[in-house]
Design a protein around this motif. Structure first.
Motif, PDB file in Angstrom:
ATOM      1  N   ARG A 102       2.581  -4.258  -7.848  1.00  0.00           N
ATOM      2  CA  ARG A 102       1.515  -3.461  -7.218  1.00  0.00           C
ATOM      3  C   ARG A 102       0.668  -4.330  -6.288  1.00  0.00           C
ATOM      4  O   ARG A 102       0.634  -5.554  -6.447  1.00  0.00           O
ATOM      5  CB  ARG A 102       0.659  -2.821  -8.306  1.00  0.00           C
ATOM      6  CG  ARG A 102       1.494  -1.829  -9.119  1.00  0.00           C
ATOM      7  CD  ARG A 102       0.816  -1.485 -10.390  1.00  0.00           C
ATOM      8  NE  ARG A 102      -0.413  -0.757 -10.092  1.00  0.00           N
ATOM      9  CZ  ARG A 102      -0.876   0.198 -10.858  1.00  0.00           C
ATOM     10  NH1 ARG A 102      -0.261   0.550 -11.949  1.00  0.00           N
ATOM     11  NH2 ARG A 102      -2.013   0.809 -10.548  1.00  0.00           N
ATOM     12  N   PRO A 103      -0.036  -3.690  -5.351  1.00  0.00           N
ATOM     13  CA  PRO A 103      -0.792  -4.483  -4.366  1.00  0.00           C
ATOM     14  C   PRO A 103      -1.830  -5.409  -4.989  1.00  0.00           C
ATOM     15  O   PRO A 103      -2.089  -6.488  -4.462  1.00  0.00           O
ATOM     16  CB  PRO A 103      -1.458  -3.430  -3.488  1.00  0.00           C
ATOM     17  CG  PRO A 103      -1.256  -2.123  -4.139  1.00  0.00           C
ATOM     18  CD  PRO A 103      -0.082  -2.254  -5.045  1.00  0.00           C
ATOM     19  N   ASN A 104      -2.394  -5.008  -6.131  1.00  0.00           N
ATOM     20  CA  ASN A 104      -3.417  -5.861  -6.743  1.00  0.00           C
ATOM     21  C   ASN A 104      -2.840  -7.076  -7.461  1.00  0.00           C
ATOM     22  O   ASN A 104      -3.577  -7.910  -7.984  1.00  0.00           O
ATOM     23  CB  ASN A 104      -4.322  -5.050  -7.686  1.00  0.00           C
ATOM     24  CG  ASN A 104      -3.543  -4.235  -8.692  1.00  0.00           C
ATOM     25  OD1 ASN A 104      -2.333  -4.370  -8.795  1.00  0.00           O
ATOM     26  ND2 ASN A 104      -4.235  -3.391  -9.429  1.00  0.00           N
ATOM     27  N   LYS A 105      -1.502  -7.167  -7.486  1.00  0.00           N
ATOM     28  CA  LYS A 105      -0.867  -8.328  -8.124  1.00  0.00           C
ATOM     29  C   LYS A 105      -0.160  -9.208  -7.096  1.00  0.00           C
ATOM     30  O   LYS A 105       0.527 -10.148  -7.447  1.00  0.00           O
ATOM     31  CB  LYS A 105       0.181  -7.864  -9.160  1.00  0.00           C
ATOM     32  CG  LYS A 105      -0.385  -7.001 -10.276  1.00  0.00           C
ATOM     33  CD  LYS A 105      -1.052  -7.851 -11.329  1.00  0.00           C
ATOM     34  CE  LYS A 105      -1.630  -6.990 -12.433  1.00  0.00           C
ATOM     35  NZ  LYS A 105      -2.903  -7.491 -12.921  1.00  0.00           N
ATOM     36  N   ARG A 148      -7.499   0.610   0.092  1.00  0.00           N
ATOM     37  CA  ARG A 148      -6.361  -0.317   0.196  1.00  0.00           C
ATOM     38  C   ARG A 148      -6.828  -1.773   0.145  1.00  0.00           C
ATOM     39  O   ARG A 148      -6.224  -2.601  -0.537  1.00  0.00           O
ATOM     40  CB  ARG A 148      -5.586  -0.051   1.490  1.00  0.00           C
ATOM     41  CG  ARG A 148      -4.872   1.284   1.442  1.00  0.00           C
ATOM     42  CD  ARG A 148      -4.216   1.619   2.746  1.00  0.00           C
ATOM     43  NE  ARG A 148      -3.890   3.040   2.780  1.00  0.00           N
ATOM     44  CZ  ARG A 148      -3.668   3.719   3.892  1.00  0.00           C
ATOM     45  NH1 ARG A 148      -3.733   3.134   5.072  1.00  0.00           N
ATOM     46  NH2 ARG A 148      -3.392   5.004   3.851  1.00  0.00           N
ATOM     47  N   PHE A 184       0.818  -1.216   0.000  1.00  0.00           N
ATOM     48  CA  PHE A 184       0.000   0.000   0.000  1.00  0.00           C
ATOM     49  C   PHE A 184       0.857   1.273   0.000  1.00  0.00           C
ATOM     50  O   PHE A 184       0.387   2.335  -0.379  1.00  0.00           O
ATOM     51  CB  PHE A 184      -0.938   0.036   1.212  1.00  0.00           C
ATOM     52  CG  PHE A 184      -1.911  -1.109   1.248  1.00  0.00           C
ATOM     53  CD1 PHE A 184      -2.304  -1.748   0.084  1.00  0.00           C
ATOM     54  CD2 PHE A 184      -2.442  -1.550   2.459  1.00  0.00           C
ATOM     55  CE1 PHE A 184      -3.199  -2.805   0.113  1.00  0.00           C
ATOM     56  CE2 PHE A 184      -3.344  -2.602   2.496  1.00  0.00           C
ATOM     57  CZ  PHE A 184      -3.714  -3.236   1.324  1.00  0.00           C
ATOM     58  N   HIS A 185       2.086   1.160   0.472  1.00  0.00           N
ATOM     59  CA  HIS A 185       2.989   2.312   0.457  1.00  0.00           C
ATOM     60  C   HIS A 185       4.335   1.874  -0.121  1.00  0.00           C
ATOM     61  O   HIS A 185       4.677   0.695  -0.072  1.00  0.00           O
ATOM     62  CB  HIS A 185       3.234   2.843   1.881  1.00  0.00           C
ATOM     63  CG  HIS A 185       1.993   2.993   2.684  1.00  0.00           C
ATOM     64  ND1 HIS A 185       1.022   3.902   2.369  1.00  0.00           N
ATOM     65  CD2 HIS A 185       1.559   2.327   3.778  1.00  0.00           C
ATOM     66  CE1 HIS A 185       0.047   3.787   3.245  1.00  0.00           C
ATOM     67  NE2 HIS A 185       0.333   2.832   4.108  1.00  0.00           N
ATOM     68  N   ALA A 239      -9.493  -2.835  -1.274  1.00  0.00           N
ATOM     69  CA  ALA A 239      -9.928  -3.099  -2.655  1.00  0.00           C
ATOM     70  C   ALA A 239      -8.723  -3.426  -3.534  1.00  0.00           C
ATOM     71  O   ALA A 239      -8.771  -4.358  -4.336  1.00  0.00           O
ATOM     72  CB  ALA A 239     -10.691  -1.905  -3.198  1.00  0.00           C
ATOM     73  N   TYR A 240      -7.638  -2.686  -3.356  1.00  0.00           N
ATOM     74  CA  TYR A 240      -6.405  -2.977  -4.123  1.00  0.00           C
ATOM     75  C   TYR A 240      -5.936  -4.399  -3.853  1.00  0.00           C
ATOM     76  O   TYR A 240      -5.618  -5.143  -4.765  1.00  0.00           O
ATOM     77  CB  TYR A 240      -5.282  -2.022  -3.726  1.00  0.00           C
ATOM     78  CG  TYR A 240      -5.231  -0.738  -4.515  1.00  0.00           C
ATOM     79  CD1 TYR A 240      -5.214  -0.761  -5.904  1.00  0.00           C
ATOM     80  CD2 TYR A 240      -5.185   0.495  -3.883  1.00  0.00           C
ATOM     81  CE1 TYR A 240      -5.170   0.416  -6.638  1.00  0.00           C
ATOM     82  CE2 TYR A 240      -5.144   1.683  -4.608  1.00  0.00           C
ATOM     83  CZ  TYR A 240      -5.134   1.634  -5.981  1.00  0.00           C
ATOM     84  OH  TYR A 240      -5.084   2.783  -6.691  1.00  0.00           O
ATOM     85  N   SER A 241      -5.910  -4.753  -2.557  1.00  0.00           N
ATOM     86  CA  SER A 241      -5.398  -6.080  -2.214  1.00  0.00           C
ATOM     87  C   SER A 241      -6.275  -7.182  -2.807  1.00  0.00           C
ATOM     88  O   SER A 241      -5.815  -8.292  -3.035  1.00  0.00           O
ATOM     89  CB  SER A 241      -5.281  -6.240  -0.693  1.00  0.00           C
ATOM     90  OG  SER A 241      -6.549  -6.435  -0.124  1.00  0.00           O
ATOM     91  N   LEU A 242      -7.549  -6.860  -3.065  1.00  0.00           N
ATOM     92  CA  LEU A 242      -8.447  -7.861  -3.634  1.00  0.00           C
ATOM     93  C   LEU A 242      -8.321  -7.948  -5.156  1.00  0.00           C
ATOM     94  O   LEU A 242      -9.037  -8.690  -5.809  1.00  0.00           O
ATOM     95  CB  LEU A 242      -9.896  -7.544  -3.252  1.00  0.00           C
ATOM     96  CG  LEU A 242     -10.229  -7.683  -1.760  1.00  0.00           C
ATOM     97  CD1 LEU A 242     -11.584  -7.088  -1.456  1.00  0.00           C
ATOM     98  CD2 LEU A 242     -10.177  -9.140  -1.329  1.00  0.00           C
ATOM     99  N   GLY A 243      -7.429  -7.141  -5.701  1.00  0.00           N
ATOM    100  CA  GLY A 243      -7.170  -7.224  -7.140  1.00  0.00           C
ATOM    101  C   GLY A 243      -7.730  -6.067  -7.945  1.00  0.00           C
ATOM    102  O   GLY A 243      -7.661  -6.073  -9.176  1.00  0.00           O
ATOM    103  N   ALA A 244      -8.313  -5.055  -7.272  1.00  0.00           N
ATOM    104  CA  ALA A 244      -8.934  -3.946  -8.008  1.00  0.00           C
ATOM    105  C   ALA A 244      -7.873  -3.081  -8.673  1.00  0.00           C
ATOM    106  O   ALA A 244      -6.772  -2.916  -8.160  1.00  0.00           O
ATOM    107  CB  ALA A 244      -9.765  -3.107  -7.058  1.00  0.00           C
ATOM    108  N   LYS A 245      -8.250  -2.547  -9.852  1.00  0.00           N
ATOM    109  CA  LYS A 245      -7.362  -1.595 -10.534  1.00  0.00           C
ATOM    110  C   LYS A 245      -7.843  -0.193 -10.166  1.00  0.00           C
ATOM    111  O   LYS A 245      -8.915  -0.030  -9.565  1.00  0.00           O
ATOM    112  CB  LYS A 245      -7.464  -1.819 -12.043  1.00  0.00           C
ATOM    113  CG  LYS A 245      -6.958  -3.200 -12.456  1.00  0.00           C
ATOM    114  CD  LYS A 245      -6.854  -3.283 -13.974  1.00  0.00           C
ATOM    115  CE  LYS A 245      -6.082  -4.497 -14.403  1.00  0.00           C
ATOM    116  NZ  LYS A 245      -6.909  -5.686 -14.542  1.00  0.00           N
ATOM    117  N   ILE A 267      -2.532 -11.031  -1.796  1.00  0.00           N
ATOM    118  CA  ILE A 267      -2.463 -10.973  -0.339  1.00  0.00           C
ATOM    119  C   ILE A 267      -3.841 -10.595   0.205  1.00  0.00           C
ATOM    120  O   ILE A 267      -4.475  -9.682  -0.300  1.00  0.00           O
ATOM    121  CB  ILE A 267      -1.410  -9.920   0.104  1.00  0.00           C
ATOM    122  CG1 ILE A 267       0.006 -10.436  -0.201  1.00  0.00           C
ATOM    123  CG2 ILE A 267      -1.556  -9.566   1.576  1.00  0.00           C
ATOM    124  CD1 ILE A 267       1.108  -9.456   0.098  1.00  0.00           C
TER     125      ILE A 267
END
Lengths: 353, 272
Positions: free
Chosen positions: A73-76, B174, A54-55, B176-182, A79
């Motif tokens: 990136r976090p979405n890849k 955050r 995230f950071h 949402a990002y971790s769940l794969g969101a763009k 986790i």
């Protein structure tokens, strides 16, 4: 549990808003249940957020399964993250919350529905399907947050103070569920907490203070044989006693302290040492019994302090502190000024230079 | 006994009572001004009021005011949301300068704002000249009204939208990002739905601000007349009797708009 490190932090530093973490080195093994324990403001959540991506890390490197995460990136990262406030999307119902990850990953619609149903059944939250997050209890919100994180089949689960907002009964149940999830999903779980009881359930613990990791080890080590006084204070070791080794006999020593002598195990043969004894390990009795216990020290009750719903801290004239239950106090009919014996095993004493 | 009770009551509330009295002076200032016009027009001169507000030209100017402000709001909404999002979510060099620029139209006199608008949108202006070639003229035209209203009212929308985006719990984004969101998922599925109420309230306030604008508009588009310009023109040519009914009509409408805003923001406060 694998031996090779799976999540690895090398000299990681980061300054984000009011938090600062410095020079973090950690090696977390695959399928390990790892706990980061520390007081509020230690930078624990920031550390977790750095692992999730995230950071940006200011200095140092983070590796997951051997791969440097610098540009991932976090979405890849695959986790799962559960925050202390659960962070359920307030404008979506439970089903939509749980399905969010699969939906944004453009998975097949019928497959998404099937998976949502399956995971809701597994977490026993099927009846909450159409409820809005704000109508759920803390425990229910936590189950939804966990289901949402796990539906994407993450390799790593990051938990930020997951139980701190729960009542004791729900907390106990939730702790059990999380441990089961960890095992069933072959997850590498990293949990941060300020609660020592929760930390005890980890495979290993890192102690974090003021943005730095100050000790890492198995719970037994951290809680009974701390690295130094600072750690000892934080993990609730009430008896930190300075002394000097008087006799050494094949790993077994007699240490002279200001008020009494202590028999314990030691790798040192002589010199000044610090003794750590957890207050739970000290047994109080009014009579001396013949037993295998090596230390039986006579003293008087100086002070009694209620420290929780169950426990009383008894301070003796010689400075030793012991925890006893209310029932024990009643049975012993313990009062201030009473003479008694404080007994503890040689193995209950941690000795550090 | 009763006297003592009253005395005690007054004593315990003295601070509150003093402040209420001082505060009511400002309130009375507004109430008296509006009430005076209300009584004069609706009670003592109702026929005149009815006649003036049923004049098709009056209706036209009021409608023109509303829809030109509406267009300005739509433009502020479409162009302002991306700008507000960038300011709310990202840190970059010069961000505080940009935030100051956004608020510039709020700080400068509106006649000055009108002059700035006129200077670039007039037929020989930097933007006015090339657009004239495409057949779009701003001087004494509805386009002129719209750009002037956009200039003065957009800061209100932007500030509201920035606050709305900033108010969304960063943990949601955050997670949402971790769940794969763009980034686009975060914006459309998380940030926008959760800020929609603030964005809507900001739009209504932006629209209301546009309705009340006078200074910035008269320099570029005196004609076609919007209601504030029309009130001014009527006052100059025919006096208070002819301009007051239009003014009152505008006041009533604006009052209802602000009531609407109040209930909308109250609802959003309750949701939080």
């Amino acid at each position: 549990m694998g031996l090779k490190s799976y999540v690895s932090l090398k000299n990681v530093s980061c300054d984000f808003e009011e938090f600062l973490i410095q020079d973090i080195n950690l090696n977390i093994k695959k399928e390990e249940f790892f706990v980061i324990l520390g007081p509020t403001g230690a930078g624990k959540t920031l550390l977790l957020e750095l692992i999730a991506g995230f950071h940006k890390i200011d200095e140092g490197n983070l590796y997951i399964n051997g791969e440097n995460m610098k540009n991932i990136r976090p979405n890849k990262r695959n986790i799962g993250f559960v925050y202390q406030d659960y962070s359920l999307f307030p404008h979506m119902n439970v089903r939509e919350n749980i399905g969010f990850g699969l939906k944004v990953q453009k998975k097949d619609k019928s497959m998404i529905e099937r998976k949502i149903k399956k995971i809701m059944k597994q977490f026993e939250i099927s009846h909450l399907e159409n409820r809005e997050p704000k109508t759920l209890s803390g425990g229910e919100q936590q189950m939804v947050a966990l289901a949402r994180a796990l539906i994407i089949k993450p390799n790593i689960l990051l938990l930020d103070e997951p139980f701190s907002a729960l009542d004791p009964i729900t907390k106990k149940e939730a702790m059990k569920v999380v441990k089961e999830i960890h095992q069933d999903h072959n997850l590498t779980t990293i949990k941060v907490t300020h609660n020592q009881d929760e930390a005890m359930r980890g495979d290993r613990i890192s102690l974090m203070m003021n943005g730095r990791i100050i000790d890492t080890g198995i719970p037994q080590e951290i809680f009974t044989s701390p690295k130094d006084e600072k750690v000892a204070n934080f993990v609730g070791i009430e008896n930190i006693i300075e002394g000097e080794i008087m006799q050494y006999n094949d790993g077994y020593v007699k240490v002279k302290t200001k008020n009494f002598n202590v028999n314990c195990l030691s790798k040192f043969k002589s010199g000044k040492v610090t003794l750590f004894i957890r207050p739970e390990y000290i047994v109080l009795s009014k009579q001396l019994f013949k037993s295998s216990i090596r230390n039986n020290i006579q003293s008087e009750v100086e002070e009694m302090l209620i420290i929780s719903k169950e426990l009383i801290q008894v301070t003796l004239r010689n400075g030793l502190k012991a925890y006893i239950t209310f029932n024990a106090r009643e049975d012993l009919d313990l009062n201030i000024g009473d003479k008694l014996y404080a007994s503890f095993k040689a193995t209950s004493v941690a000795l550090k230079r | 006994m009763k006297k003592i009770k009253i005395k005690r009551f007054l004593k315990s509330r003295i601070f509150y009572i003093c402040f209420a009295i001082i505060g009511s002076i400002l309130l009375l200032f507004i109430i008296i001004a509006v009430l005076d016009m209300f009584l004069k027009q609706l009670v003592f001169n109702f026929e005149n009021f009815k006649e003036v507000i049923s004049d098709p030209y009056v209706i036209r100017t009021i409608l023109l005011t509303f829809y030109s402000s509406f267009f300005a709001t739509v433009i502020a909404l479409l162009l302002g949301i991306p700008l507000a999002y960038v300011i709310a979510k990202y840190d970059f060099i010069g961000k505080s300068i940009i935030e100051s620029i956004i608020n510039l139209p709020l700080m400068i006199p509106h006649s000055v704002a009108g002059l700035l608008i006129y200077s670039i949108f007039m037929k020989e202006g930097l933007i006015g000249a090339p657009l004239k070639e495409l057949g779009i003229v701003f001087e004494d035209n509805i386009w002129g009204i719209i750009v002037a209203l956009l200039f003065v009212s957009m800061p209100i929308f932007l500030n509201s939208a920035i606050d709305g985006f900033k108010a969304v719990n960063p943990h949601l984004e955050r997670v949402a990002y971790s769940l794969g969101a763009k980034n686009r998922h975060i914006f459309f599925k998380i940030m926008l739905p959760l800020s929609k109420r603030t964005i809507f309230t900001g739009s209504v306030m932006c629209w209301a601000r546009g309705i009340s604008e006078f200074g910035a508009v008269i320099l570029i588009a005196y004609y076609p007349m919007i209601a504030p310009v029309f009130v001014y023109e009527r006052f100059n040519s025919e006096g208070i009797e002819a301009s007051a009914p239009i003014a009152l009509f505008l006041i009533i409408i604006c009052f209802f708009i602000f009531l609407l805003i109040y209930f909308l923001t109250k609802k959003s406060r309750q949701r939080k």
